[in-house]
Design a protein around this motif. Structure first.
Motif, PDB file in Angstrom:
ATOM      1  N   LEU A  16     -26.770 -16.321 -23.769  1.00 29.70           N
ATOM      2  CA  LEU A  16     -26.183 -16.274 -25.105  1.00 29.70           C
ATOM      3  C   LEU A  16     -26.157 -14.851 -25.648  1.00 29.70           C
ATOM      4  O   LEU A  16     -25.202 -14.456 -26.333  1.00 29.70           O
ATOM      5  N   GLU A  17     -27.197 -14.066 -25.351  1.00 27.69           N
ATOM      6  CA  GLU A  17     -27.218 -12.672 -25.787  1.00 27.69           C
ATOM      7  C   GLU A  17     -26.043 -11.892 -25.214  1.00 27.69           C
ATOM      8  O   GLU A  17     -25.485 -11.016 -25.872  1.00 27.69           O
ATOM      9  N   LEU A  18     -25.663 -12.215 -23.982  1.00 26.04           N
ATOM     10  CA  LEU A  18     -24.553 -11.515 -23.349  1.00 26.04           C
ATOM     11  C   LEU A  18     -23.229 -11.761 -24.064  1.00 26.04           C
ATOM     12  O   LEU A  18     -22.324 -10.932 -24.003  1.00 26.04           O
ATOM     13  N   THR A  19     -23.113 -12.919 -24.728  1.00 29.06           N
ATOM     14  CA  THR A  19     -21.848 -13.232 -25.399  1.00 29.06           C
ATOM     15  C   THR A  19     -21.709 -12.515 -26.739  1.00 29.06           C
ATOM     16  O   THR A  19     -20.589 -12.334 -27.230  1.00 29.06           O
ATOM     17  N   GLU A  20     -22.811 -12.114 -27.337  1.00 23.48           N
ATOM     18  CA  GLU A  20     -22.781 -11.523 -28.674  1.00 23.48           C
ATOM     19  C   GLU A  20     -22.073 -10.168 -28.652  1.00 23.48           C
ATOM     20  O   GLU A  20     -22.554  -9.227 -28.036  1.00 23.48           O
ATOM     21  N   GLY A  21     -20.965 -10.099 -29.326  1.00 18.95           N
ATOM     22  CA  GLY A  21     -20.207  -8.858 -29.378  1.00 18.95           C
ATOM     23  C   GLY A  21     -19.324  -8.644 -28.168  1.00 18.95           C
ATOM     24  O   GLY A  21     -18.177  -8.191 -28.293  1.00 18.95           O
ATOM     25  N   ARG A  22     -19.809  -8.985 -26.981  1.00 24.28           N
ATOM     26  CA  ARG A  22     -19.080  -8.681 -25.750  1.00 24.28           C
ATOM     27  C   ARG A  22     -17.902  -9.623 -25.522  1.00 24.28           C
ATOM     28  O   ARG A  22     -16.912  -9.228 -24.903  1.00 24.28           O
ATOM     29  N   SER A  23     -17.999 -10.853 -26.017  1.00 26.85           N
ATOM     30  CA  SER A  23     -16.876 -11.785 -25.878  1.00 26.85           C
ATOM     31  C   SER A  23     -15.663 -11.278 -26.648  1.00 26.85           C
ATOM     32  O   SER A  23     -14.535 -11.301 -26.146  1.00 26.85           O
ATOM     33  N   SER A  24     -15.889 -10.818 -27.871  1.00 21.84           N
ATOM     34  CA  SER A  24     -14.777 -10.304 -28.668  1.00 21.84           C
ATOM     35  C   SER A  24     -14.256  -8.988 -28.096  1.00 21.84           C
ATOM     36  O   SER A  24     -13.060  -8.689 -28.201  1.00 21.84           O
ATOM     37  N   ILE A  25     -15.135  -8.192 -27.484  1.00 20.35           N
ATOM     38  CA  ILE A  25     -14.688  -6.959 -26.824  1.00 20.35           C
ATOM     39  C   ILE A  25     -13.781  -7.304 -25.644  1.00 20.35           C
ATOM     40  O   ILE A  25     -12.733  -6.668 -25.444  1.00 20.35           O
ATOM     41  N   LEU A  26     -14.181  -8.300 -24.857  1.00 18.82           N
ATOM     42  CA  LEU A  26     -13.334  -8.738 -23.743  1.00 18.82           C
ATOM     43  C   LEU A  26     -12.000  -9.244 -24.260  1.00 18.82           C
ATOM     44  O   LEU A  26     -10.941  -8.955 -23.685  1.00 18.82           O
ATOM     45  N   PHE A  27     -12.019  -9.985 -25.364  1.00 21.19           N
ATOM     46  CA  PHE A  27     -10.790 -10.455 -26.000  1.00 21.19           C
ATOM     47  C   PHE A  27      -9.867  -9.283 -26.358  1.00 21.19           C
ATOM     48  O   PHE A  27      -8.667  -9.307 -26.072  1.00 21.19           O
ATOM     49  N   ALA A  28     -10.437  -8.274 -27.006  1.00 17.49           N
ATOM     50  CA  ALA A  28      -9.640  -7.131 -27.448  1.00 17.49           C
ATOM     51  C   ALA A  28      -9.065  -6.363 -26.262  1.00 17.49           C
ATOM     52  O   ALA A  28      -7.918  -5.899 -26.296  1.00 17.49           O
ATOM     53  N   THR A  29      -9.858  -6.215 -25.213  1.00 16.57           N
ATOM     54  CA  THR A  29      -9.378  -5.526 -24.015  1.00 16.57           C
ATOM     55  C   THR A  29      -8.230  -6.285 -23.378  1.00 16.57           C
ATOM     56  O   THR A  29      -7.215  -5.698 -22.982  1.00 16.57           O
ATOM     57  N   LEU A  30      -8.367  -7.604 -23.291  1.00 12.40           N
ATOM     58  CA  LEU A  30      -7.294  -8.419 -22.724  1.00 12.40           C
ATOM     59  C   LEU A  30      -6.076  -8.463 -23.636  1.00 12.40           C
ATOM     60  O   LEU A  30      -4.954  -8.684 -23.166  1.00 12.40           O
ATOM     61  N   ALA A  31      -6.286  -8.245 -24.937  1.00  5.39           N
ATOM     62  CA  ALA A  31      -5.143  -8.158 -25.853  1.00  5.39           C
ATOM     63  C   ALA A  31      -4.273  -6.963 -25.499  1.00  5.39           C
ATOM     64  O   ALA A  31      -3.039  -7.042 -25.513  1.00  5.39           O
ATOM     65  N   GLY A  32      -4.920  -5.837 -25.197  1.00  8.15           N
ATOM     66  CA  GLY A  32      -4.166  -4.661 -24.762  1.00  8.15           C
ATOM     67  C   GLY A  32      -3.429  -4.922 -23.465  1.00  8.15           C
ATOM     68  O   GLY A  32      -2.280  -4.489 -23.283  1.00  8.15           O
ATOM     69  N   PHE A  33      -4.075  -5.633 -22.547  1.00 10.54           N
ATOM     70  CA  PHE A  33      -3.436  -5.999 -21.282  1.00 10.54           C
ATOM     71  C   PHE A  33      -2.207  -6.863 -21.549  1.00 10.54           C
ATOM     72  O   PHE A  33      -1.129  -6.631 -20.991  1.00 10.54           O
ATOM     73  N   SER A  34      -2.350  -7.855 -22.422  1.00  9.15           N
ATOM     74  CA  SER A  34      -1.247  -8.761 -22.742  1.00  9.15           C
ATOM     75  C   SER A  34      -0.084  -8.028 -23.397  1.00  9.15           C
ATOM     76  O   SER A  34       1.085  -8.364 -23.169  1.00  9.15           O
ATOM     77  N   LEU A  35      -0.422  -7.044 -24.211  1.00  7.66           N
ATOM     78  CA  LEU A  35       0.618  -6.264 -24.871  1.00  7.66           C
ATOM     79  C   LEU A  35       1.531  -5.608 -23.841  1.00  7.66           C
ATOM     80  O   LEU A  35       2.750  -5.558 -23.999  1.00  7.66           O
ATOM     81  N   MET A  36       0.933  -5.116 -22.741  1.00  7.88           N
ATOM     82  CA  MET A  36       1.730  -4.453 -21.712  1.00  7.88           C
ATOM     83  C   MET A  36       2.556  -5.435 -20.893  1.00  7.88           C
ATOM     84  O   MET A  36       3.541  -5.033 -20.263  1.00  7.88           O
ATOM     85  N   LEU A  37       2.178  -6.710 -20.869  1.00  8.59           N
ATOM     86  CA  LEU A  37       3.017  -7.706 -20.217  1.00  8.59           C
ATOM     87  C   LEU A  37       4.336  -7.868 -20.960  1.00  8.59           C
ATOM     88  O   LEU A  37       5.349  -8.239 -20.376  1.00  8.59           O
ATOM     89  N   ILE A  38       4.308  -7.578 -22.250  1.00 13.48           N
ATOM     90  CA  ILE A  38       5.528  -7.632 -23.053  1.00 13.48           C
ATOM     91  C   ILE A  38       6.332  -6.341 -22.883  1.00 13.48           C
ATOM     92  O   ILE A  38       7.552  -6.367 -22.719  1.00 13.48           O
ATOM     93  N   ALA A  39       5.626  -5.207 -22.918  1.00 19.27           N
ATOM     94  CA  ALA A  39       6.294  -3.910 -22.919  1.00 19.27           C
ATOM     95  C   ALA A  39       6.734  -3.454 -21.533  1.00 19.27           C
ATOM     96  O   ALA A  39       7.500  -2.498 -21.412  1.00 19.27           O
ATOM     97  N   GLY A  40       6.267  -4.145 -20.499  1.00 15.88           N
ATOM     98  CA  GLY A  40       6.537  -3.698 -19.136  1.00 15.88           C
ATOM     99  C   GLY A  40       5.222  -3.267 -18.521  1.00 15.88           C
ATOM    100  O   GLY A  40       4.697  -2.213 -18.884  1.00 15.88           O
ATOM    101  N   ARG A  41       4.703  -4.067 -17.597  1.00 17.15           N
ATOM    102  CA  ARG A  41       3.328  -3.848 -17.166  1.00 17.15           C
ATOM    103  C   ARG A  41       3.160  -2.575 -16.355  1.00 17.15           C
ATOM    104  O   ARG A  41       2.466  -1.657 -16.763  1.00 17.15           O
TER     105      ARG A  41
END
Length: 402
Positions: free
Chosen positions: A47-72
């Motif tokens: 559970l300690e590993l999820t604190e803060g790091r889950s949302s960081i992983l989300f944000a990082t993958l958001a940037g990845f997803s953005l490039m799927l739109i813009a041209g990966r």
């Protein structure tokens, strides 16, 4: 939050979907599971590993997803490029509105969607840059952003921040206002953009190439060691840092999570935590820590190392282990509709009986099982989740761009 546009020539990267599913479950754990310190043992450490790091992983993958739109691998240009930028703007505005509405519901969950919308808009000028340039920008922001945030908040002070919020229509409605979204909210752009930009850089790479995988496999743990290791070392060399962390933990432990609207200046949560911290050692030393959501350089570096490690492990596992890919297909389905399931879990949280969240693992297990069941059944008939479908339909307005 979802995978963005999915051209048939590119397809969906199942490793990314698996990583996104892990981030979804991590967010569930943060919101409804008992506190890690109360659980103890292996489950508590998990559970300690999820604190803060889950949302960081989300944000990082958001940037990845953005490039799927813009041209990966290569940015779209010409008319395709203009329409891609329009899709990103539409997507950002929808997420900004949706996140604000969910925040206004006062569920007690610190919703990240409105921040996503701001991240996408701020990242728009960077979508044509190459991986190396994006990585350099992310590194510079990771070093400069936390110090700039600390200085700006100190210069503004609580009274100025309250005055700004008083004239901010979003803040007055109960959402995260402009100041919160950019500077002093729970996921402020000034310290969270490095994750998004790093995700954009990762999307530019050929994750199927062995040399890229090996480099990322080395980079992720190295960043974790640099970020968390340095913070651990400084805490032992300079004990007052431990006092600041203890004060923060005590502050959060004594707060009712259902009463937290945000941590921007003027909110009850901010005032309580601020009073605790300022009574301890010099607050500047908190910049040397790496506690979840502390927004320090060391937290950014360490958290990004975790996100890279999860992404490369998921990508390699899905590419090389066919049996595991089949076994993980329900989790992959969850990753394809993370926006739907994130919004659904906020709504479900609001309907939980008082005292249920944070006291037992039943809600967490229910959220996970329900998400897997829904995603598995839905994906048999539809390519996108319900909200992903609506979001994609909205972005089709970009076809009118010339």
């Amino acid at each position: 939050m979802d995978g963005g546009e999915q051209p048939s020539s590119v397809g969906r990267l199942v490793g990314v979907d698996l990583a996104r599913a892990l981030a979804v479950f991590g967010m569930f754990a943060v919101h409804v599971a008992p506190p890690a310190e109360d659980v103890g043992g292996f489950a508590g450490r998990l559970l300690e590993l999820t604190e803060g790091r889950s949302s960081i992983l989300f944000a990082t993958l958001a940037g990845f997803s953005l490039m799927l739109i813009a041209g990966r691998r290569e940015p779209k240009t010409g008319l395709a490029g203009r329409r891609a930028r329009a899709r990103i703007v539409i997507r950002a505005l929808v997420l900004l509105v949706l996140g604000t509405v969910l925040t206004m519901l006062k569920t007690g969950i610190l919703v990240i969607l409105a921040f996503y919308g701001v991240y996408f808009l701020l990242a728009l000028p960077l979508i044509r840059l190459r991986a190396r340039t994006l990585a350099i920008i992310a590194a510079v922001l990771a070093v400069v952003g936390p110090q700039a945030a600390f200085g700006l908040k100190w210069l503004l002070g609580e009274s100025t921040a309250k005055s700004i919020d008083a004239y901010d229509p979003i803040a007055r409605l109960g959402g995260d206002g402009l100041l919160g979204l950019l500077l002093d909210g729970y996921y402020p752009a000034i310290t969270w953009m490095p994750f998004v930009i790093a995700g954009m850089a990762l999307a530019r790479l050929d994750l199927a190439a062995g040399v890229v995988q090996r480099r990322l496999a080395a980079l992720g743990p190295a960043l974790m060691a640099l970020g968390y290791g340095t913070a651990w070392l400084t805490a032992r060399l300079y004990p007052p840092i431990q006092a600041d962390r203890a004060a923060l933990k005590e502050a959060f432990a004594n707060l009712d999570p259902n009463s937290i609207e945000s941590l921007r200046p003027g909110s009850p949560a901010f005032d309580y935590i601020n009073s605790k911290v300022t009574d301890s050692a010099n607050m500047v030393v908190s910049l040397l820590g790496a506690e979840p959501h502390s927004g320090t350089t060391f937290e950014i570096i360490g958290g990004l190392g975790v996100a890279i490690t999860v992404l490369v492990c998921a990508t390699v596992a899905m590419a090389r282990l066919t049996w595991l890919r089949r076994l993980a297909s329900p989790l992959i389905a969850v990753g394809t509709m993370s926006l739907t399931l994130y919004v659904a879990h906020v709504a479900a949280y609001a309907m939980l009986p008082d005292g249920t969240a944070g006291t037992t693992f039943v809600p967490l297990l229910g959220f996970i099982a329900g998400s897997i069941l829904f995603a598995t059944v839905w994906s048999r008939f539809f390519r996108r989740g319900p909200l992903e479908y609506l979001l994609n339909s909205t972005t089709r307005l970009a076809k009118f761009v010339r």
